[in-house]
Design a protein around this motif. Sequence first.
Motif, PDB file in Angstrom:
ATOM      1  N   TYR A 185      70.317 126.009 124.229  1.00 37.69           N
ATOM      2  CA  TYR A 185      69.280 125.677 123.251  1.00 37.69           C
ATOM      3  C   TYR A 185      68.239 124.788 123.923  1.00 37.69           C
ATOM      4  O   TYR A 185      68.590 123.769 124.522  1.00 37.69           O
ATOM      5  CB  TYR A 185      69.884 124.927 122.065  1.00 37.69           C
ATOM      6  N   ILE A 186      66.982 125.199 123.837  1.00 41.78           N
ATOM      7  CA  ILE A 186      65.878 124.357 124.304  1.00 41.78           C
ATOM      8  C   ILE A 186      65.143 123.894 123.053  1.00 41.78           C
ATOM      9  O   ILE A 186      64.452 124.672 122.392  1.00 41.78           O
ATOM     10  CB  ILE A 186      64.949 125.121 125.264  1.00 41.78           C
ATOM     11  N   ILE A 187      65.340 122.625 122.704  1.00 42.22           N
ATOM     12  CA  ILE A 187      64.823 122.067 121.454  1.00 42.22           C
ATOM     13  C   ILE A 187      63.784 121.007 121.794  1.00 42.22           C
ATOM     14  O   ILE A 187      64.085 120.021 122.483  1.00 42.22           O
ATOM     15  CB  ILE A 187      65.970 121.461 120.612  1.00 42.22           C
ATOM     16  N   VAL A 188      62.559 121.208 121.324  1.00 42.12           N
ATOM     17  CA  VAL A 188      61.441 120.337 121.683  1.00 42.12           C
ATOM     18  C   VAL A 188      60.843 119.731 120.411  1.00 42.12           C
ATOM     19  O   VAL A 188      60.480 120.456 119.484  1.00 42.12           O
ATOM     20  CB  VAL A 188      60.372 121.113 122.469  1.00 42.12           C
ATOM     21  N   LEU A 219      66.983 118.875 125.359  1.00 41.82           N
ATOM     22  CA  LEU A 219      66.196 118.250 124.295  1.00 41.82           C
ATOM     23  C   LEU A 219      65.067 117.447 124.906  1.00 41.82           C
ATOM     24  O   LEU A 219      65.276 116.685 125.861  1.00 41.82           O
ATOM     25  CB  LEU A 219      67.108 117.347 123.459  1.00 41.82           C
ATOM     26  N   SER A 220      63.861 117.612 124.357  1.00 43.40           N
ATOM     27  CA  SER A 220      62.715 116.860 124.868  1.00 43.40           C
ATOM     28  C   SER A 220      61.789 116.469 123.719  1.00 43.40           C
ATOM     29  O   SER A 220      61.806 117.084 122.647  1.00 43.40           O
ATOM     30  CB  SER A 220      61.938 117.675 125.908  1.00 43.40           C
ATOM     31  N   VAL A 221      60.990 115.439 123.963  1.00 40.03           N
ATOM     32  CA  VAL A 221      60.001 114.970 122.992  1.00 40.03           C
ATOM     33  C   VAL A 221      58.901 114.267 123.773  1.00 40.03           C
ATOM     34  O   VAL A 221      59.136 113.738 124.863  1.00 40.03           O
ATOM     35  CB  VAL A 221      60.665 114.006 121.969  1.00 40.03           C
ATOM     36  N   GLY A 222      57.682 114.316 123.248  1.00 38.45           N
ATOM     37  CA  GLY A 222      56.576 113.625 123.895  1.00 38.45           C
ATOM     38  C   GLY A 222      56.374 112.244 123.306  1.00 38.45           C
ATOM     39  O   GLY A 222      57.221 111.716 122.586  1.00 38.45           O
ATOM     40  N   LYS A 223      55.233 111.652 123.611  1.00 34.08           N
ATOM     41  CA  LYS A 223      54.853 110.383 122.996  1.00 34.08           C
ATOM     42  C   LYS A 223      54.191 110.717 121.665  1.00 34.08           C
ATOM     43  O   LYS A 223      53.020 111.099 121.611  1.00 34.08           O
ATOM     44  CB  LYS A 223      53.897 109.608 123.908  1.00 34.08           C
ATOM     45  N   GLU A 224      54.966 110.592 120.594  1.00 38.30           N
ATOM     46  CA  GLU A 224      54.525 111.081 119.302  1.00 38.30           C
ATOM     47  C   GLU A 224      54.644 109.970 118.257  1.00 38.30           C
ATOM     48  O   GLU A 224      54.766 108.792 118.606  1.00 38.30           O
ATOM     49  CB  GLU A 224      55.342 112.318 118.931  1.00 38.30           C
ATOM     50  N   CYS A 247      74.557 117.940 126.344  1.00 36.40           N
ATOM     51  CA  CYS A 247      73.167 117.641 125.964  1.00 36.40           C
ATOM     52  C   CYS A 247      72.434 116.986 127.130  1.00 36.40           C
ATOM     53  O   CYS A 247      72.895 115.983 127.696  1.00 36.40           O
ATOM     54  CB  CYS A 247      73.132 116.720 124.745  1.00 36.40           C
ATOM     55  N   ILE A 248      71.295 117.566 127.479  1.00 33.55           N
ATOM     56  CA  ILE A 248      70.417 117.020 128.521  1.00 33.55           C
ATOM     57  C   ILE A 248      69.142 116.548 127.830  1.00 33.55           C
ATOM     58  O   ILE A 248      68.387 117.356 127.284  1.00 33.55           O
ATOM     59  CB  ILE A 248      70.091 118.085 129.579  1.00 33.55           C
ATOM     60  N   TYR A 249      68.913 115.248 127.830  1.00 28.80           N
ATOM     61  CA  TYR A 249      67.778 114.660 127.100  1.00 28.80           C
ATOM     62  C   TYR A 249      66.718 114.213 128.098  1.00 28.80           C
ATOM     63  O   TYR A 249      66.964 113.333 128.919  1.00 28.80           O
ATOM     64  CB  TYR A 249      68.260 113.494 126.264  1.00 28.80           C
ATOM     65  N   LYS A 250      65.537 114.843 128.027  1.00 30.71           N
ATOM     66  CA  LYS A 250      64.463 114.545 128.957  1.00 30.71           C
ATOM     67  C   LYS A 250      63.142 114.321 128.198  1.00 30.71           C
ATOM     68  O   LYS A 250      62.304 115.219 128.087  1.00 30.71           O
ATOM     69  CB  LYS A 250      64.284 115.701 129.952  1.00 30.71           C
ATOM     70  N   ALA A 264      57.910 120.917 128.871  1.00 30.24           N
ATOM     71  CA  ALA A 264      59.327 120.758 128.510  1.00 30.24           C
ATOM     72  C   ALA A 264      60.119 122.024 128.834  1.00 30.24           C
ATOM     73  O   ALA A 264      61.229 121.954 129.380  1.00 30.24           O
ATOM     74  CB  ALA A 264      59.455 120.415 127.030  1.00 30.24           C
ATOM     75  N   VAL A 265      59.557 123.187 128.506  1.00 31.66           N
ATOM     76  CA  VAL A 265      60.263 124.439 128.801  1.00 31.66           C
ATOM     77  C   VAL A 265      60.353 124.658 130.304  1.00 31.66           C
ATOM     78  O   VAL A 265      61.393 125.113 130.812  1.00 31.66           O
ATOM     79  CB  VAL A 265      59.574 125.629 128.103  1.00 31.66           C
TER      80      VAL A 265
END
Length: 273
Positions: A185-188, A219-224, A247-250, A264-265
């Motif tokens: 799962y690639i969850i952004v 799992l990734s997220v930007g500056k939001e 889980c890999i959190y980046k 992210a992808v």
Amino acid sequence: MMKNYFYVLLLFISIACNSKRQEIKKGNEKAQISIGEVATLYSSILNEDRNLNIYLPHGYHPDSTRTYSAIYLLDGSKEEDFKHIAGLVQFMQLSTQMEPMIVVGIENIDRNRDFTHPSKDSLDIKDFPTHGGSEKFIRFLKEEVQPYINKSYKTNSHKTLIGQSLGGLLATEVLLKNPSMFNDYIIVSPSLWWNEYRILKDIDELLDKQQFSNPTVFLSVGKEHPAMNEIADTLAKKLNNKSDVNCIYKPNYNEDHATILHPAVYKALKTLY
């Protein structure tokens, strides 16, 4: 004899000139660039036709014995994320950074309906009047899309799901309620604020109920908005507490909600494959 000679010469020149004109004409012709094909699948679950945009890797042949892993992309229309995600996959394959894979872009009709579970929050109901169809959409993915792809293309058993924002909400719901549907799962930037953070409130119970077969979650997220970053932090912590979930959190704070998906992808594909 002389007249015949000139007749043959003129005929030869005429043929040569016509051939040259045809070459010039051909040189000015235009053709569309294609990176895939479109398959239309009628869904009896959703009661509508749905388009699937398919990228097939270089060298793919239906008569070959080789099989390929499949990446299923939410928000997968030509005007959304299909072209640039397929381009990333193609680039990484051509540069031998990953094995060739098939990309299945699921084109949207109403993402607000398909990617959300029913909400009791008044703002959700007001801003997303068609919401609440995720259960049917997940069935559509499991019972119609995946069997169609497996029947129509040279796939193996390995499957990846990519989703961002509301698509990330849907991907998280699939992971927590139907984890065996996908291996990775690639969850952004998942919109887990939906329905007053209901998934996060229920996550311990959901994790305890399911039998996981060691899926990998990137799992990734930007500056939001701070809530989005807190959501991603919490999800990562909960998943990392499960021994049978990798889980890999980046996070990538150089990007925002509008720009995070592509890098992210790319990072996910490099990390996973």
